[in-house]
Design a protein around this motif. Structure first.
Motif, PDB file in Angstrom:
ATOM      1  N   HIS A   1      43.829  41.850  40.654  1.00  0.00           N
ATOM      2  CA  HIS A   1      42.653  41.017  40.389  1.00  0.00           C
ATOM      3  C   HIS A   1      42.726  40.245  39.085  1.00  0.00           C
TER       4      HIS A   1
ATOM      5  N   TYR B   1      44.111  36.356  37.862  1.00  0.00           N
ATOM      6  CA  TYR B   1      44.684  35.064  38.256  1.00  0.00           C
ATOM      7  C   TYR B   1      45.937  34.775  37.450  1.00  0.00           C
TER       8      TYR B   1
ATOM      9  N   CYS C   1      39.904  37.887  37.839  1.00  0.00           N
ATOM     10  CA  CYS C   1      39.436  37.477  39.163  1.00  0.00           C
ATOM     11  C   CYS C   1      38.184  38.311  39.434  1.00  0.00           C
TER      12      CYS C   1
ATOM     13  N   TRP D   1      34.681  44.720  36.031  1.00  0.00           N
ATOM     14  CA  TRP D   1      36.126  44.571  36.208  1.00  0.00           C
ATOM     15  C   TRP D   1      36.868  45.486  35.229  1.00  0.00           C
TER      16      TRP D   1
ATOM     17  N   TRP E   1      43.317  50.502  42.681  1.00  0.00           N
ATOM     18  CA  TRP E   1      42.193  49.621  42.375  1.00  0.00           C
ATOM     19  C   TRP E   1      41.016  50.020  43.257  1.00  0.00           C
TER      20      TRP E   1
ATOM     21  N   GLY F   1      37.313  44.121  46.927  1.00  0.00           N
ATOM     22  CA  GLY F   1      37.610  42.705  46.789  1.00  0.00           C
ATOM     23  C   GLY F   1      38.911  42.307  47.437  1.00  0.00           C
TER      24      GLY F   1
ATOM     25  N   HIS G   1      42.635  40.717  46.772  1.00  0.00           N
ATOM     26  CA  HIS G   1      43.602  40.559  45.693  1.00  0.00           C
ATOM     27  C   HIS G   1      44.018  39.109  45.544  1.00  0.00           C
ATOM     28  N   VAL G   2      44.268  38.712  44.305  1.00  0.00           N
ATOM     29  CA  VAL G   2      44.727  37.351  44.019  1.00  0.00           C
ATOM     30  C   VAL G   2      45.970  37.070  44.849  1.00  0.00           C
TER      31      VAL G   2
END
Length: 142
Positions: free
Chosen positions: A81, A83, A91, A117, A130, A134, A136-137
């Motif tokens: 997460h 960028y 992210c 985060w 994690w 969400g 993942h990038v």
């Protein structure tokens, strides 16, 4: 018949709200860009983080962890997460889903989301899993 869409919140209003809700932070608006520096302590037992929020009305908000160096803490593991692994750009949400838009306050979205985060990051440092959910990038659009 077109539907009315309210305009984005002005940068001055965003900055005033950040100052009101985070009086220890510092920031300014220069060349149509808001920059806000603040400290984050996800839990009383956490280390202190220094973050920078950059935002212009024509772009998505960006939050960077300035200190400590996340890569050093992660012992060179790839951090989920982010960028940008080297610059520590977080992210925090999936763009184009409506989670965040220009009519929401940064102090009520980006700042608390960055604390969350960091909480998940600290858990990940210990467990290597994690737990923040969400996408993942790389799986989402920037």
């Amino acid at each position: 018949m077109s539907q009315y869409v309210p305009p984005p919140l002005p940068l001055a209003l965003q900055l005033a709200n950040l100052r009101a809700q985070n009086p220890d932070g510092t920031g300014h608006i220069q060349r149509a860009k808001l920059t806000w520096h603040y400290d984050a302590l996800p839990t009383p037992a956490s280390r202190r983080y220094r973050l920078r929020l950059d935002y212009a009305l024509s772009a998505l908000p960006q939050i960077f962890v300035i200190t400590p160096n996340l890569q050093s803490l992660a012992s060179s593991r790839r951090i989920p997460h982010l960028y940008d692994q080297e610059r520590g750009r977080l992210c925090l949400y999936l763009p184009k889903t409506g989670e965040w838009h220009e009519r929401r306050l940064l102090a009520e979205t980006m700042v608390p989301w960055s604390l969350l985060w960091l909480l998940y990051f600290e858990e990940w440092l210990q467990s290597n899993e994690w737990k923040g959910g969400g996408v993942h990038v790389g799986e989402c659009t920037r």
